[in-house]
Design a protein around this motif. Structure first.
Motif, PDB file in Angstrom:
ATOM      1  N   ARG A 327     -16.447   2.703   9.543  1.00 33.77           N
ATOM      2  CA  ARG A 327     -15.802   2.809   7.939  1.00 33.77           C
ATOM      3  C   ARG A 327     -14.931   3.028   8.116  1.00 33.77           C
ATOM      4  O   ARG A 327     -14.164   4.451   9.215  1.00 33.77           O
ATOM      5  CB  ARG A 327     -16.538   4.075   7.348  1.00 33.77           C
ATOM      6  N   PRO A 328     -13.521   2.252   8.028  1.00 32.13           N
ATOM      7  CA  PRO A 328     -12.267   2.399   8.193  1.00 32.13           C
ATOM      8  C   PRO A 328     -11.691   4.329   8.326  1.00 32.13           C
ATOM      9  O   PRO A 328     -11.268   4.469   6.889  1.00 32.13           O
ATOM     10  CB  PRO A 328     -11.260   1.859   7.884  1.00 32.13           C
ATOM     11  N   PRO A 329     -11.076   5.268   9.163  1.00 28.91           N
ATOM     12  CA  PRO A 329     -10.600   6.194   8.499  1.00 28.91           C
ATOM     13  C   PRO A 329      -9.222   5.837   7.796  1.00 28.91           C
ATOM     14  O   PRO A 329      -8.135   4.771   7.868  1.00 28.91           O
ATOM     15  CB  PRO A 329     -10.509   6.741  10.961  1.00 28.91           C
ATOM     16  N   ILE A 330      -8.879   7.216   7.554  1.00 32.33           N
ATOM     17  CA  ILE A 330      -7.895   6.603   6.373  1.00 32.33           C
ATOM     18  C   ILE A 330      -7.262   8.559   7.013  1.00 32.33           C
ATOM     19  O   ILE A 330      -7.456   9.555   7.206  1.00 32.33           O
ATOM     20  CB  ILE A 330      -7.596   7.118   5.235  1.00 32.33           C
ATOM     21  N   ALA A 331      -5.452   8.291   6.577  1.00 39.89           N
ATOM     22  CA  ALA A 331      -4.969   9.781   5.789  1.00 39.89           C
ATOM     23  C   ALA A 331      -3.951   9.070   5.072  1.00 39.89           C
ATOM     24  O   ALA A 331      -3.723   8.110   5.021  1.00 39.89           O
ATOM     25  CB  ALA A 331      -4.100  10.297   7.706  1.00 39.89           C
ATOM     26  N   ALA A 332      -3.862  10.017   4.178  1.00 35.62           N
ATOM     27  CA  ALA A 332      -3.193   9.878   2.932  1.00 35.62           C
ATOM     28  C   ALA A 332      -2.522  11.190   2.123  1.00 35.62           C
ATOM     29  O   ALA A 332      -3.299  12.387   2.633  1.00 35.62           O
ATOM     30  CB  ALA A 332      -4.286   9.218   1.821  1.00 35.62           C
ATOM     31  N   GLY A 333      -1.872  11.054   1.007  1.00 36.95           N
ATOM     32  CA  GLY A 333      -0.903  12.023   0.124  1.00 36.95           C
ATOM     33  C   GLY A 333      -0.738  11.272  -1.190  1.00 36.95           C
ATOM     34  O   GLY A 333      -0.271  10.129  -1.245  1.00 36.95           O
ATOM     35  N   ILE A 334      -1.450  12.069  -2.101  1.00 34.25           N
ATOM     36  CA  ILE A 334      -0.810  11.526  -3.496  1.00 34.25           C
ATOM     37  C   ILE A 334      -0.577  12.589  -4.455  1.00 34.25           C
ATOM     38  O   ILE A 334      -0.593  13.534  -3.806  1.00 34.25           O
ATOM     39  CB  ILE A 334      -2.976  10.755  -3.688  1.00 34.25           C
ATOM     40  N   ASN A 335       0.214  12.034  -5.316  1.00 35.34           N
ATOM     41  CA  ASN A 335       0.553  13.318  -6.133  1.00 35.34           C
ATOM     42  C   ASN A 335      -0.062  12.844  -7.603  1.00 35.34           C
ATOM     43  O   ASN A 335      -0.610  11.697  -7.618  1.00 35.34           O
ATOM     44  CB  ASN A 335       2.118  12.273  -6.687  1.00 35.34           C
ATOM     45  N   ARG A 336       0.516  13.545  -8.637  1.00 32.73           N
ATOM     46  CA  ARG A 336      -0.387  13.836  -9.674  1.00 32.73           C
ATOM     47  C   ARG A 336      -0.072  12.603 -10.415  1.00 32.73           C
ATOM     48  O   ARG A 336      -1.221  12.049 -11.350  1.00 32.73           O
ATOM     49  CB  ARG A 336       0.039  14.810 -10.382  1.00 32.73           C
ATOM     50  N   ASP A 337       0.818  11.669 -10.219  1.00 34.09           N
ATOM     51  CA  ASP A 337       0.849  10.571 -11.045  1.00 34.09           C
ATOM     52  C   ASP A 337       0.463   9.109 -10.298  1.00 34.09           C
ATOM     53  O   ASP A 337       1.032   8.103 -11.105  1.00 34.09           O
ATOM     54  CB  ASP A 337       2.593  10.345 -11.214  1.00 34.09           C
ATOM     55  N   GLY A 338      -0.880   9.470  -9.249  1.00 33.65           N
ATOM     56  CA  GLY A 338      -0.966   8.293  -8.419  1.00 33.65           C
ATOM     57  C   GLY A 338      -0.071   8.162  -7.605  1.00 33.65           C
ATOM     58  O   GLY A 338      -0.329   6.654  -7.046  1.00 33.65           O
ATOM     59  N   THR A 339       1.184   8.149  -7.235  1.00 39.93           N
ATOM     60  CA  THR A 339       2.257   7.150  -6.183  1.00 39.93           C
ATOM     61  C   THR A 339       1.557   7.485  -5.244  1.00 39.93           C
ATOM     62  O   THR A 339       0.895   9.466  -4.671  1.00 39.93           O
ATOM     63  CB  THR A 339       3.404   8.009  -6.905  1.00 39.93           C
ATOM     64  N   VAL A 341       0.498   7.380  -0.134  1.00 41.77           N
ATOM     65  CA  VAL A 341       0.597   6.644   1.121  1.00 41.77           C
ATOM     66  C   VAL A 341      -0.735   6.930   1.847  1.00 41.77           C
ATOM     67  O   VAL A 341      -1.172   8.132   1.210  1.00 41.77           O
ATOM     68  CB  VAL A 341       2.229   7.026   1.659  1.00 41.77           C
ATOM     69  N   ILE A 342      -1.876   5.634   1.373  1.00 38.96           N
ATOM     70  CA  ILE A 342      -2.437   5.732   2.055  1.00 38.96           C
ATOM     71  C   ILE A 342      -2.794   4.763   3.618  1.00 38.96           C
ATOM     72  O   ILE A 342      -2.363   3.613   3.404  1.00 38.96           O
ATOM     73  CB  ILE A 342      -3.939   5.377   1.536  1.00 38.96           C
ATOM     74  N   ARG A 343      -2.502   5.436   5.158  1.00 38.71           N
ATOM     75  CA  ARG A 343      -2.779   4.945   6.676  1.00 38.71           C
ATOM     76  C   ARG A 343      -4.691   4.891   6.089  1.00 38.71           C
ATOM     77  O   ARG A 343      -5.311   5.617   5.751  1.00 38.71           O
ATOM     78  CB  ARG A 343      -2.114   5.535   6.859  1.00 38.71           C
ATOM     79  N   VAL A 344      -4.893   3.729   6.835  1.00 39.71           N
ATOM     80  CA  VAL A 344      -5.987   3.162   7.331  1.00 39.71           C
ATOM     81  C   VAL A 344      -6.457   2.453   8.393  1.00 39.71           C
ATOM     82  O   VAL A 344      -5.006   1.635   8.932  1.00 39.71           O
ATOM     83  CB  VAL A 344      -6.288   2.333   5.582  1.00 39.71           C
ATOM     84  N   VAL A 345      -6.957   2.355   9.266  1.00 42.09           N
ATOM     85  CA  VAL A 345      -6.944   1.685  10.119  1.00 42.09           C
ATOM     86  C   VAL A 345      -6.855  -0.014   9.877  1.00 42.09           C
ATOM     87  O   VAL A 345      -7.608   0.191   9.353  1.00 42.09           O
ATOM     88  CB  VAL A 345      -8.143   2.449  11.219  1.00 42.09           C
TER      89      VAL A 345
END
Ligand code: FES
Length: 523
Positions: A327-339, A341-345
């Motif tokens: 499963r590709p690893p991710i690292a992400a930050g998200i705000n309450r409005d759904g915006t 950035v999601i980093r993914v392998v």
């Protein structure tokens, strides 16, 4: 060397083979499955030796000289069929790879075995599909029936648990949830799922991967493995790490995941005749997408041409970890409005999967040294996105890209309640079974699953117990509520459940950034 197999004397060479290899390779007994040999960790090869459950892959065949070995074929027929029926009736066998070993161990339980005894017995086993609860339900139904007193070896028992005839709806539901052709019926519980490893011609040359990317062959599996110079893989002391950093930003919620092994119990296998088409490694289970691009069929086809004879390709547990997609690893930050950035392998198709449920997330694909990854693995990408959205909304409610809906809650006693709408249910037993299995996989993903990968990208956790799969005793009780009024065409629902339960488990633990949240909980 002689021993008694299922009541009849057999004579085999005393040449150092394991009991499992003797049963499968010499005597054609395919109900004992090879999920991890010679690790002795999955329980799929459990048989009875003088009435006691033993893991055949770590039992030298010479140790059973003069003794009695019982496989599922040797259990008293009424008892065996009652167990298979109970497992079918409760939806306790999906791919069926783990089931014969579990049935052998349960056949040695006394009729008054307590829940603790059942849990203890199941500790010796792993199941990736069912989530255990239906197995425990089937076992309790068997053990609570009056007159059910199986002594070691399985005794006659009148157990009125004949399975309801399964309709085409059961199979269709299983195929929607499993993602590939799927048999449903007592024969699956008895090991007859039709796995490629079991159906190859006995005279086939055996081929196994070598460490340099080639294939070693032999007249037997043991010889092929010897020729490949196989060294048994171990669990490492290296701790799983997170290959990606959370993107810079001031986020409401952040998440990092690691390399997760699909951990299907049936290692990849295929076989092929010269000029023919290779047997599918997806015979009764698609490993929830983990085997979608298996290397086994093409290798079998090519090697059969090269050697001009039937070739059976078999991956070991270590091979599947080294070569199979994660499963590709991710690292992400998200705000309450759904915006966010999601980093993914970097993984073909993963950006589209993420955008299918979270169009406002920016996807950054990153090249990282590591094992192969795949967006075919269960809900890859979109489940991560759905979990992030659920986290900022504070509610584990998910709509999958296919339109299935699921909501999960976790009570203070740990009980997980799942609501699922997946079109017409077709067969509520099957749908419930897959939803419980998805719950098991989701909680494992959040809390305990992950493998160590070094800086060169090589996996180091090579044993099946090192992947972090939840054991039977770690599973909370699951309540599944199926929307039976959903009159849409039937669609896969357990993937939505997988994402919803992951969100619920994460919310329940207070949204710590790093998964798995409780590494070390499983041995
Ligand atoms: Fe247990 Fe598939 S049914 S591993």
């Amino acid at each position: 060397m002689e021993f008694v197999l299922n009541g009849g004397a057999v004579d085999v060479p005393d040449d150092g083979m394991s009991l499992l290899d003797v049963l499968r390779e010499r005597l054609g007994i395919h109900s004992a499955k090879d999920g991890c040999s010679p690790q002795g960790q999955c329980g799929c090869c459990t048989v009875l030796v003088d009435g006691q459950p033993r893991v055949a892959c770590v039992t030298p065949a010479r140790r059973v000289a003069g003794r009695e070995v019982t496989t599922i074929e040797g259990l008293e027929p009424a008892r065996r069929d009652a167990m298979a029926d109970a497992f079918t009736e409760h939806g306790a066998s999906q791919c069926g790879f783990c089931t014969p070993g579990i049935l052998m161990r349960l056949s040695a339980l006394s009729a008054n075995a307590t829940k603790e005894k059942i849990d203890q017995a199941l500790l010796a086993h792993l199941c990736r599909c069912t989530g255990w609860q239906t197995i425990e339900e089937a076992t309790r139904a068997l053990l609570s029936h009056p007159g059910d007193k199986p002594p070691p070896g399985g005794a006659p028992a009148e157990v009125a648990t004949s399975a309801r005839p399964r309709t085409g709806g059961a199979q269709r539901r299983a195929e929607l949830e499993g993602g590939v052709a799927q048999r449903v019926g007592p024969e699956v519980a008895l090991g007859g799922g039709g796995f490629a490893e079991d159906t190859a011609p006995p005279e086939a040359l055996v081929a196994v991967p070598t460490s340099d990317g080639g294939w070693a062959t032999g007249e037997t599996l043991a010889e092929a493995r010897k020729n490949a110079g196989k060294v048994q893989g171990r669990r490492t002391t290296i701790v799983p790490t997170h290959p990606l950093d959370v993107p810079e930003g001031n986020w409401d919620v952040t998440l990092r995941t690691t390399w997760v092994e699909p951990a299907y119990l049936e290692p990849d296998a295929s076989w092929c005749l010269p000029g023919g088409e290779p047997a599918s490694p997806l015979a009764n289970g698609g490993a929830f997408g983990g085997k979608a691009n298996s290397i086994a069929p093409q290798a079998a086809k090519r090697l059969a041409e090269e050697h001009q004879r039937p070739v059976r390709v078999v991956l070991s547990r270590e091979d599947t970890v080294r070569l199979g997609p994660k499963r590709p690893p991710i690292a992400a930050g998200i705000n309450r409005d759904g915006t966010g950035v999601i980093r993914v392998v970097r993984t073909p198709g993963i950006a589209d999967a993420i955008h299918a449920v979270a169009p406002k997330l920016v996807v950054e694909e990153i090249d990282v040294a590591g094992p192969p990854t795949s967006s075919a693995i269960r809900a890859a990408g979109w489940a991560e996105a759905a979990v992030l959205l659920a986290a900022v909304n504070g509610r584990a409610e998910v709509t999958a890209p296919n339109g299935a809906r699921a909501e999960a809650t976790i009570a203070t006693d740990g009980t997980v309640t799942v609501h699922v709408s997946a079109g017409r249910p077709l067969d509520t037993t099957i749908l419930r079974s897959y939803c419980i299995g998805a719950t098991h996989m989701a909680i494992g993903w959040v809390t305990s699953e992950g493998i160590a990968v070094d800086e060169e990208g090589r996996p180091h956790d090579l044993t099946i117990r090192s992947f972090g799969i939840l054991r039977a005793k770690d599973m909370p009780h699951v309540e599944v509520r199926i929307d039976e009024d959903d009159d849409r065409e039937p669609i896969n629902g357990s993937d939505a459940v997988f994402a919803a339960v992951a969100a619920a488990a994460w919310l329940d633990r207070g949204l710590p950034t790093d998964w798995p949240t409780e590494r070390g909980r499983t041995p």
